[in-house]
Design a protein around this motif. Structure first.
Motif, PDB file in Angstrom:
ATOM      1  N   ARG A   1      25.159  41.999 -28.613  1.00  0.00           N
ATOM      2  CA  ARG A   1      24.238  40.997 -28.510  1.00  0.00           C
ATOM      3  C   ARG A   1      22.924  41.338 -29.723  1.00  0.00           C
ATOM      4  O   ARG A   1      22.742  41.927 -29.604  1.00  0.00           O
ATOM      5  CB  ARG A   1      23.868  40.922 -27.238  1.00  0.00           C
ATOM      6  N   TYR A   2      22.841  40.221 -30.662  1.00  0.00           N
ATOM      7  CA  TYR A   2      22.020  40.714 -31.323  1.00  0.00           C
ATOM      8  C   TYR A   2      21.311  40.513 -30.577  1.00  0.00           C
ATOM      9  O   TYR A   2      20.085  39.887 -29.296  1.00  0.00           O
ATOM     10  CB  TYR A   2      21.701  39.373 -32.199  1.00  0.00           C
ATOM     11  N   GLN A   3      19.608  41.089 -31.119  1.00  0.00           N
ATOM     12  CA  GLN A   3      17.980  41.678 -30.702  1.00  0.00           C
ATOM     13  C   GLN A   3      17.275  40.607 -31.159  1.00  0.00           C
ATOM     14  O   GLN A   3      17.315  39.956 -33.053  1.00  0.00           O
ATOM     15  CB  GLN A   3      17.179  42.928 -30.269  1.00  0.00           C
ATOM     16  N   ASN A   4      15.750  39.849 -30.714  1.00  0.00           N
ATOM     17  CA  ASN A   4      14.641  39.348 -31.273  1.00  0.00           C
ATOM     18  C   ASN A   4      15.243  37.782 -31.799  1.00  0.00           C
ATOM     19  O   ASN A   4      14.735  38.085 -33.303  1.00  0.00           O
ATOM     20  CB  ASN A   4      13.974  40.490 -32.181  1.00  0.00           C
ATOM     21  N   ARG A   5      16.119  37.631 -31.441  1.00  0.00           N
ATOM     22  CA  ARG A   5      16.512  36.179 -31.744  1.00  0.00           C
ATOM     23  C   ARG A   5      15.656  34.939 -31.185  1.00  0.00           C
ATOM     24  O   ARG A   5      15.090  35.353 -29.670  1.00  0.00           O
ATOM     25  CB  ARG A   5      18.326  35.606 -31.750  1.00  0.00           C
ATOM     26  N   GLU A 153      22.470  30.850 -27.526  1.00  0.00           N
ATOM     27  CA  GLU A 153      22.747  31.969 -27.766  1.00  0.00           C
ATOM     28  C   GLU A 153      24.059  32.386 -28.523  1.00  0.00           C
ATOM     29  O   GLU A 153      24.178  32.972 -29.116  1.00  0.00           O
ATOM     30  CB  GLU A 153      23.081  32.864 -26.727  1.00  0.00           C
ATOM     31  N   GLY A 154      25.275  31.644 -28.025  1.00  0.00           N
ATOM     32  CA  GLY A 154      26.368  31.432 -29.043  1.00  0.00           C
ATOM     33  C   GLY A 154      26.492  30.950 -30.260  1.00  0.00           C
ATOM     34  O   GLY A 154      26.495  31.531 -31.204  1.00  0.00           O
ATOM     35  N   PHE A 155      25.250  29.728 -30.736  1.00  0.00           N
ATOM     36  CA  PHE A 155      24.838  29.766 -32.128  1.00  0.00           C
ATOM     37  C   PHE A 155      24.120  30.415 -32.531  1.00  0.00           C
ATOM     38  O   PHE A 155      24.442  31.052 -33.796  1.00  0.00           O
ATOM     39  CB  PHE A 155      24.477  28.129 -31.652  1.00  0.00           C
ATOM     40  N   LEU A 156      23.046  30.929 -32.336  1.00  0.00           N
ATOM     41  CA  LEU A 156      22.089  31.734 -32.622  1.00  0.00           C
ATOM     42  C   LEU A 156      23.332  33.117 -33.070  1.00  0.00           C
ATOM     43  O   LEU A 156      22.679  33.923 -33.878  1.00  0.00           O
ATOM     44  CB  LEU A 156      20.879  31.987 -31.554  1.00  0.00           C
ATOM     45  N   SER A 157      24.071  33.243 -32.113  1.00  0.00           N
ATOM     46  CA  SER A 157      24.794  34.462 -32.662  1.00  0.00           C
ATOM     47  C   SER A 157      25.477  34.643 -33.603  1.00  0.00           C
ATOM     48  O   SER A 157      25.885  35.371 -34.945  1.00  0.00           O
ATOM     49  CB  SER A 157      25.567  35.748 -31.419  1.00  0.00           C
ATOM     50  N   ASN A 158      25.815  33.257 -33.665  1.00  0.00           N
ATOM     51  CA  ASN A 158      27.163  33.585 -34.929  1.00  0.00           C
ATOM     52  C   ASN A 158      26.684  33.215 -36.549  1.00  0.00           C
ATOM     53  O   ASN A 158      26.567  33.422 -37.450  1.00  0.00           O
ATOM     54  CB  ASN A 158      27.809  32.072 -34.884  1.00  0.00           C
ATOM     55  N   ILE A 159      25.663  32.932 -35.731  1.00  0.00           N
ATOM     56  CA  ILE A 159      24.241  32.445 -37.189  1.00  0.00           C
ATOM     57  C   ILE A 159      23.324  33.721 -37.515  1.00  0.00           C
ATOM     58  O   ILE A 159      23.880  33.438 -39.134  1.00  0.00           O
ATOM     59  CB  ILE A 159      23.013  31.565 -36.987  1.00  0.00           C
ATOM     60  N   GLU A 160      23.821  34.506 -37.041  1.00  0.00           N
ATOM     61  CA  GLU A 160      23.281  36.110 -37.183  1.00  0.00           C
ATOM     62  C   GLU A 160      24.484  36.220 -37.931  1.00  0.00           C
ATOM     63  O   GLU A 160      24.374  37.101 -38.943  1.00  0.00           O
ATOM     64  CB  GLU A 160      22.712  36.915 -36.242  1.00  0.00           C
ATOM     65  N   THR A 161      25.702  35.987 -37.244  1.00  0.00           N
ATOM     66  CA  THR A 161      26.487  36.792 -38.024  1.00  0.00           C
ATOM     67  C   THR A 161      27.122  36.622 -39.044  1.00  0.00           C
ATOM     68  O   THR A 161      27.237  37.536 -39.863  1.00  0.00           O
ATOM     69  CB  THR A 161      28.143  36.760 -36.832  1.00  0.00           C
ATOM     70  N   PHE A 192      26.370  24.381 -41.778  1.00  0.00           N
ATOM     71  CA  PHE A 192      24.892  23.661 -41.736  1.00  0.00           C
ATOM     72  C   PHE A 192      23.579  24.381 -40.196  1.00  0.00           C
ATOM     73  O   PHE A 192      23.009  24.331 -41.303  1.00  0.00           O
ATOM     74  CB  PHE A 192      25.433  22.197 -40.400  1.00  0.00           C
ATOM     75  N   LEU A 193      23.354  25.099 -39.591  1.00  0.00           N
ATOM     76  CA  LEU A 193      22.948  25.418 -38.396  1.00  0.00           C
ATOM     77  C   LEU A 193      22.770  27.399 -39.517  1.00  0.00           C
ATOM     78  O   LEU A 193      22.262  27.269 -39.473  1.00  0.00           O
ATOM     79  CB  LEU A 193      24.090  25.722 -37.415  1.00  0.00           C
ATOM     80  N   VAL A 194      23.788  27.998 -40.087  1.00  0.00           N
ATOM     81  CA  VAL A 194      23.085  28.731 -41.092  1.00  0.00           C
ATOM     82  C   VAL A 194      21.950  28.724 -42.162  1.00  0.00           C
ATOM     83  O   VAL A 194      20.842  28.806 -42.136  1.00  0.00           O
ATOM     84  CB  VAL A 194      24.319  29.793 -41.651  1.00  0.00           C
TER      85      VAL A 194
END
Length: 199
Positions: A1-5, A153-161, A192-194
């Motif tokens: 998991r990414y931190q600080n999202r 969280e799934g969306f935010l993790s994908n954006i970070e990736t 879009f979200l990225v």
């Protein structure tokens, strides 16, 4: 998991609005040009319109629009209302659309040619990463379309990736042309979200 999202997509967009209020967030070819501030304000008024129609947190709301500024506003209005977006494939037959709307339990659908509902500005503040943000349906080529739930969280993790693998400078000066359907995870989740978080 990414931190600080961020805790949610709404919090993520709010941070972008604070960084780049006057910068363009959404540009529809031949149509509207929305700054981050105007995009936020319009989505919040549409969220208020959803609430006035009886949409409550956790309710499913279908998006039957084609690519454009209204699709983007509708998606974030649903998030701001605390509801769950159900993007509908615009290439589906009427019976497939009916199946998805019924199967998802959608209580409202954004429809082409109809104005977005409008009301007092509304932004639900208590969304968490574990909350479901959207349900994307498969194409149904091997049977009935199946809904896949995606959390904040799934969306935010994908954006970070996407940010980490793209090697693009996400500092408010990069544009992306979304030439694939926004109802699909490629158009929504990976473009879009990225761009919404990257400015």
């Amino acid at each position: 998991r990414y931190q600080n999202r961020p805790r949610s997509l709404v919090e993520m967009l709010r941070l972008s609005v604070e960084k780049w209020p006057t910068q363009e967030a959404v540009v529809e070819v031949g149509g509207e040009r929305l700054t981050f501030r105007s995009f936020w304000d319009r989505a919040a008024r549409t969220a208020g319109g959803l609430r006035a129609l009886g949409i409550q947190p956790g309710d499913r709301v279908a998006i039957r629009l084609g690519n454009g500024a209204d699709w983007c506003v509708a998606f974030f209005a649903i998030q701001m209302a605390g509801a769950v977006a159900v993007p509908v494939n615009t290439r589906f037959t009427d019976s497939e659309v009916e199946y998805v709307v019924k199967d998802s339990g959608s209580k409202y659908a954004f429809l082409p040619g109809q104005p977005l509902p409008e009301g007092d500005s509304l932004v639900v503040e208590n969304l968490e990463q574990k909350d479901v943000a959207a349900i994307f349906y498969t194409s149904g080529t091997t049977g009935f379309p199946k809904g896949a739930m995606t959390t904040h969280e799934g969306f935010l993790s994908n954006i970070e990736t996407c940010r980490r693998v793209s090697l693009l400078p996400f500092e408010g000066n990069t544009r992306t042309l979304v030439s694939v359907p926004l109802f699909h995870v490629t158009g929504c989740n990976s473009q879009f979200l990225v761009a919404c978080e990257g400015g």
